[in-house]
Each structure stands twice: as structure tokens, then as C-alpha cells.
Design a protein around this motif. Structure first.
Motif, PDB file in Angstrom:
ATOM      1  N   PHE A  37      38.076  49.320  37.985  1.00  0.00           N
ATOM      2  CA  PHE A  37      37.651  48.322  38.966  1.00  0.00           C
ATOM      3  C   PHE A  37      38.289  48.606  40.326  1.00  0.00           C
ATOM      4  O   PHE A  37      37.623  48.559  41.358  1.00  0.00           O
ATOM      5  CB  PHE A  37      37.998  46.910  38.497  1.00  0.00           C
ATOM      6  CG  PHE A  37      37.551  45.846  39.451  1.00  0.00           C
ATOM      7  CD1 PHE A  37      36.202  45.567  39.618  1.00  0.00           C
ATOM      8  CD2 PHE A  37      38.475  45.132  40.197  1.00  0.00           C
ATOM      9  CE1 PHE A  37      35.781  44.602  40.511  1.00  0.00           C
ATOM     10  CE2 PHE A  37      38.056  44.160  41.085  1.00  0.00           C
ATOM     11  CZ  PHE A  37      36.708  43.890  41.242  1.00  0.00           C
ATOM     12  N   GLN A  52      41.002  47.731  34.522  1.00  0.00           N
ATOM     13  CA  GLN A  52      41.668  47.422  35.784  1.00  0.00           C
ATOM     14  C   GLN A  52      41.630  48.627  36.734  1.00  0.00           C
ATOM     15  O   GLN A  52      41.279  48.491  37.901  1.00  0.00           O
ATOM     16  CB  GLN A  52      43.123  47.005  35.533  1.00  0.00           C
ATOM     17  CG  GLN A  52      43.922  46.710  36.786  1.00  0.00           C
ATOM     18  CD  GLN A  52      43.555  45.379  37.424  1.00  0.00           C
ATOM     19  OE1 GLN A  52      43.251  44.426  36.734  1.00  0.00           O
ATOM     20  NE2 GLN A  52      43.589  45.329  38.743  1.00  0.00           N
ATOM     21  N   TYR A  79      36.977  43.773  33.465  1.00  0.00           N
ATOM     22  CA  TYR A  79      36.131  43.138  34.471  1.00  0.00           C
ATOM     23  C   TYR A  79      34.680  43.407  34.100  1.00  0.00           C
ATOM     24  O   TYR A  79      34.336  44.500  33.646  1.00  0.00           O
ATOM     25  CB  TYR A  79      36.384  43.735  35.856  1.00  0.00           C
ATOM     26  CG  TYR A  79      37.713  43.378  36.438  1.00  0.00           C
ATOM     27  CD1 TYR A  79      37.848  42.255  37.254  1.00  0.00           C
ATOM     28  CD2 TYR A  79      38.835  44.141  36.173  1.00  0.00           C
ATOM     29  CE1 TYR A  79      39.077  41.920  37.795  1.00  0.00           C
ATOM     30  CE2 TYR A  79      40.065  43.812  36.704  1.00  0.00           C
ATOM     31  CZ  TYR A  79      40.182  42.699  37.518  1.00  0.00           C
ATOM     32  OH  TYR A  79      41.388  42.367  38.048  1.00  0.00           O
ATOM     33  N   LEU A 139      31.150  38.198  39.214  1.00  0.00           N
ATOM     34  CA  LEU A 139      32.303  38.993  38.794  1.00  0.00           C
ATOM     35  C   LEU A 139      33.141  38.147  37.847  1.00  0.00           C
ATOM     36  O   LEU A 139      33.576  37.055  38.205  1.00  0.00           O
ATOM     37  CB  LEU A 139      33.136  39.441  39.994  1.00  0.00           C
ATOM     38  CG  LEU A 139      34.404  40.231  39.670  1.00  0.00           C
ATOM     39  CD1 LEU A 139      34.068  41.528  38.941  1.00  0.00           C
ATOM     40  CD2 LEU A 139      35.187  40.516  40.939  1.00  0.00           C
ATOM     41  N   PHE A 178      36.323  38.130  34.768  1.00  0.00           N
ATOM     42  CA  PHE A 178      37.481  38.813  34.189  1.00  0.00           C
ATOM     43  C   PHE A 178      37.729  38.229  32.809  1.00  0.00           C
ATOM     44  O   PHE A 178      37.750  37.013  32.630  1.00  0.00           O
ATOM     45  CB  PHE A 178      38.716  38.628  35.068  1.00  0.00           C
ATOM     46  CG  PHE A 178      39.933  39.317  34.531  1.00  0.00           C
ATOM     47  CD1 PHE A 178      40.028  40.697  34.543  1.00  0.00           C
ATOM     48  CD2 PHE A 178      40.981  38.588  33.999  1.00  0.00           C
ATOM     49  CE1 PHE A 178      41.145  41.342  34.035  1.00  0.00           C
ATOM     50  CE2 PHE A 178      42.102  39.219  33.488  1.00  0.00           C
ATOM     51  CZ  PHE A 178      42.184  40.605  33.511  1.00  0.00           C
TER      52      PHE A 178
END
Length: 116
Positions: free
Chosen positions: A41, A38, A25, A16, A18
Motif C-alpha cells: 500500500f 502495508q 488494505y 479504502l 483496513f
């Protein structure tokens, strides 16, 4: 690695990331690549946390597929199928309970000790 990318978590089969520049993400899991805003996710996290693994395993117990837990997508002709172990690993991968505060050492605390 790009200075804008931050690895948030890793697992045996996933990663994962960012991106601080575009606030996106990227979730890599097995041979699947998700790109999320955002909101997307957070929505995916909510879905995964409420996913009832036991229900789906029971619902499709006579399925010809080994992977019986469906993850729907916005694309009507695409459904992801995972097994219980993959779902649990994916849930651990997307957990975001890490503190955003940096821990300090005890020696960094300036105690104001006063004798009685």
C-alpha cells in the motif's frame, strides 16, 4: 460490517478499507479491487503521489483511448488506464494524513491557571 474492518476513506467511486485482523488494505475503485499489505500500500501511495499526469496526457494525446494515464501492475499483460479526474480522485482516496490521535474537547483540558 465485520468488526475487524475499518473504513479509512470514501469517494464517489471508491472505498479504502483496513482489516485489523490480517493487517491488509482493500482499495475498491470503479471496477478495480486492490488488496495490499502495508508495504504494498505504501509503495502504491508513493507511485500515485509521484505520477506525472500532465506528462502522460501529453505523451498519449493522440491515443484512441480516452483514458491515457497508465498504472502498471506486476502482471506483465495488465495495465490500468485512468483519466485525470480518476487519478485525482484515487490520490484523495489513498491519502493517509488523518491523525491517529483522537481530538479532545476544550472542556476536557485541565488548565492550571494561577493568577500573577
Amino acid at each position: 460490517m465485520c468488526k475487524h474492518l475499518k473504513i479509512l476513506s470514501r469517494s464517489k467511486n471508491g472505498l479504502l478499507i483496513f482489516c485489523k485482523r490480517n493487517y491488509m488494505y482493500q482499495l475498491l475503485f470503479n471496477n478495480i479491487n486492490f488488496n495490499f499489505t502495508q508495504d504494498e500500500f505504501e509503495s502504491f501511495q508513493r507511485y500515485m503521489y509521484t505520477l506525472e499526469v500532465e506528462y502522460w496526457e501529453q505523451e498519449f494525446k493522440y491515443s484512441v483511448y480516452d483514458k491515457r494515464i497508465p498504472i502498471p501492475t506486476i502482471q506483465s499483460n495488465l495495465l490500468l488506464l485512468l483519466n485525470k479526474a480518476e487519478v485525482l480522485e484515487l490520490k484523495r482516496l489513498i491519502e493517509m494524513h488523518q491523525s491517529s490521535h483522537e481530538l479532545i474537547k476544550a472542556s476536557d483540558i485541565n488548565y492550571q491557571w494561577q493568577p500573577n
